[in-house]
Design a protein around this motif. Structure first.
Motif, PDB file in Angstrom:
ATOM      1  N   UNK A   1       0.851  -0.956   0.066  1.00 51.43           N
ATOM      2  CA  UNK A   1      -0.024  -0.380   0.077  1.00 51.43           C
ATOM      3  C   UNK A   1       0.550   0.898  -0.817  1.00 51.43           C
ATOM      4  N   UNK A   2       0.916   2.584  -0.882  1.00 49.78           N
ATOM      5  CA  UNK A   2       1.189   3.397  -0.563  1.00 49.78           C
ATOM      6  C   UNK A   2       0.272   4.669  -1.022  1.00 49.78           C
ATOM      7  N   UNK A   3       1.314   6.064  -0.807  1.00 48.29           N
ATOM      8  CA  UNK A   3       0.001   6.754  -1.107  1.00 48.29           C
ATOM      9  C   UNK A   3       1.069   8.272  -2.429  1.00 48.29           C
ATOM     10  N   UNK A   4       0.493   8.021  -2.964  1.00 46.43           N
ATOM     11  CA  UNK A   4       1.332   8.980  -4.303  1.00 46.43           C
ATOM     12  C   UNK A   4       0.521   9.996  -4.702  1.00 46.43           C
ATOM     13  N   UNK A   5       0.985  11.029  -5.665  1.00 50.17           N
ATOM     14  CA  UNK A   5       0.434  12.042  -6.316  1.00 50.17           C
ATOM     15  C   UNK A   5       1.952  12.377  -7.651  1.00 50.17           C
ATOM     16  N   UNK A   6       0.483  12.779  -9.010  1.00 54.31           N
ATOM     17  CA  UNK A   6       0.834  13.269  -9.899  1.00 54.31           C
ATOM     18  C   UNK A   6       0.972  14.406  -9.565  1.00 54.31           C
ATOM     19  N   UNK A   7       1.758  15.438 -10.397  1.00 55.26           N
ATOM     20  CA  UNK A   7       1.830  16.882 -10.224  1.00 55.26           C
ATOM     21  C   UNK A   7       1.188  17.618 -11.752  1.00 55.26           C
ATOM     22  N   UNK A   8      -0.115  17.606 -11.839  1.00 53.25           N
ATOM     23  CA  UNK A   8      -0.575  18.109 -13.425  1.00 53.25           C
ATOM     24  C   UNK A   8      -0.570  19.374 -13.108  1.00 53.25           C
ATOM     25  N   UNK A   9      -0.065  20.376 -12.475  1.00 55.92           N
ATOM     26  CA  UNK A   9       0.186  22.051 -12.632  1.00 55.92           C
ATOM     27  C   UNK A   9       0.956  22.549 -11.344  1.00 55.92           C
ATOM     28  N   UNK A  10       1.578  23.328 -11.468  1.00 53.98           N
ATOM     29  CA  UNK A  10       1.769  24.475  -9.996  1.00 53.98           C
ATOM     30  C   UNK A  10       1.606  25.527 -10.507  1.00 53.98           C
ATOM     31  N   UNK A  11       1.190  26.326 -11.244  1.00 59.83           N
ATOM     32  CA  UNK A  11       1.729  27.861 -11.599  1.00 59.83           C
ATOM     33  C   UNK A  11      -0.366  28.163 -10.779  1.00 59.83           C
ATOM     34  N   UNK A  12       0.352  29.897 -10.641  1.00 62.82           N
ATOM     35  CA  UNK A  12      -1.019  30.536 -10.366  1.00 62.82           C
ATOM     36  C   UNK A  12      -1.836  30.550 -11.260  1.00 62.82           C
ATOM     37  N   UNK A  13      -2.842  31.335 -10.989  1.00 59.56           N
ATOM     38  CA  UNK A  13      -4.085  32.261 -12.282  1.00 59.56           C
ATOM     39  C   UNK A  13      -3.288  33.491 -13.414  1.00 59.56           C
ATOM     40  N   UNK A  26      -3.309   8.886  -5.346  1.00 60.86           N
ATOM     41  CA  UNK A  26      -3.208   7.930  -6.112  1.00 60.86           C
ATOM     42  C   UNK A  26      -3.081   6.723  -4.806  1.00 60.86           C
ATOM     43  N   UNK A  27      -4.564   6.025  -4.495  1.00 60.27           N
ATOM     44  CA  UNK A  27      -3.962   4.925  -3.621  1.00 60.27           C
ATOM     45  C   UNK A  27      -4.752   3.498  -3.759  1.00 60.27           C
ATOM     46  N   UNK A  28      -4.222   2.845  -3.806  1.00 61.92           N
ATOM     47  CA  UNK A  28      -4.787   1.255  -3.784  1.00 61.92           C
ATOM     48  C   UNK A  28      -5.423   1.718  -5.718  1.00 61.92           C
ATOM     49  N   UNK A  29      -4.740   2.359  -6.765  1.00 60.59           N
ATOM     50  CA  UNK A  29      -5.318   2.348  -7.646  1.00 60.59           C
ATOM     51  C   UNK A  29      -6.553   2.882  -8.253  1.00 60.59           C
ATOM     52  N   UNK A  30      -6.632   3.892  -7.150  1.00 57.97           N
ATOM     53  CA  UNK A  30      -8.687   5.109  -7.213  1.00 57.97           C
ATOM     54  C   UNK A  30      -7.287   6.637  -7.197  1.00 57.97           C
TER      55      UNK A  30
END
Length: 248
Positions: A1-13, A26-30
């Motif tokens: 089991x793990x917890x990860x994230x993909x950074x889709x954007x990092x900017x401001x408005x 993402x965790x457990x495929x969700x």
């Protein structure tokens, strides 16, 4: 089991270089999106290509929405239409009731309240519940959504905005959302294994305030929502890189 994230954007408005801030956790495929700016599917495709992680709308279990500023919510119409027409399902939306209060009438209704479902028919009236399955978040207790346990706390910003703590796989990710510098919020987020904090001008958090935090805390912190002129190379806190996957 793990917890990860993909950074889709990092900017401001106002960014001319980067997409608006958004994470795919993402965790457990969700997959749970934190906020949903436009163009969300293009953001997912480009992050997939750069990271090697396959991600598109069909993998999104839900969206955790922090607030209604367009750079955080402008992709909701497109993603919910995609879910409605192509995936044949409602989009799961998680947000505090104060965040949700004006989402339909103040933001989405003008483009979504009438829908021609079959050619030649008159438009049918549509409502929030036709497109979305809303799970209210609470400042009093954690809310369970699939493998995720989600807590929220209000920040100091122009309109109702919530920071998040997301737990899964025995790990915890903290997310400040948009906020002025708030020592109480920093302490709340510090309970997380990894905390993602915004920095910007105006009613946001000055970089100097974060740079002055204890070294141990800065080591567990990543920056997001930074302006185009932010010195990413000189920062004493690691800025998130758009299109990269991180493990909490």
């Amino acid at each position: 089991m793990s917890l990860s994230f993909l950074t889709l954007g990092v900017g401001d408005a106002f960014s001319a270089l980067r997409y608006s801030s958004c994470l795919a956790v993402e965790a457990e495929g969700q997959v749970l999106l934190i906020d949903c700016p436009h163009p969300i599917r293009k953001m997912m495709r480009e992050a997939s290509e750069s990271s090697g992680v396959s991600l598109d709308a069909d993998r999104v279990a839900g969206v955790a929405l922090t607030h209604l500023h367009a750079d955080h919510s402008s992709g909701l119409e497109g993603l919910s239409y995609f879910s409605f027409f192509l995936l044949k399902r409602k989009l799961s939306l998680l947000c505090h009731p104060e965040v949700a209060q004006r989402l339909w009438e103040g933001h989405l209704a003008a483009g979504m309240e009438c829908l021609i479902e079959k050619h030649g028919e008159a438009p049918h009236p549509k409502h929030f519940d036709d497109y979305f399955a809303h799970t209210p978040l609470s400042t009093e207790s954690a809310v369970r959504f699939g493998p995720f346990s989600i807590e929220c706390r209000f920040t100091y910003h122009h309109l109702p905005t919530t920071a998040l703590r997301i737990r899964a796989g025995g790990r915890c990710l903290g997310y400040s959302a948009d906020t002025s510098f708030d020592e109480g919020l920093i302490a709340w987020l510090a309970e997380a294994d990894l905390l993602v904090h915004e920095t910007n001008y105006g009613v946001h958090t000055p970089y100097a305030k974060l740079a002055a935090l204890p070294a141990e805390l800065r080591a567990r912190m990543r920056l997001i929502h930074y302006p185009d002129d932010f010195d990413t190379e000189g920062s004493v806190i690691e800025p998130l890189a758009q299109g990269r996957r991180y493990t909490v």
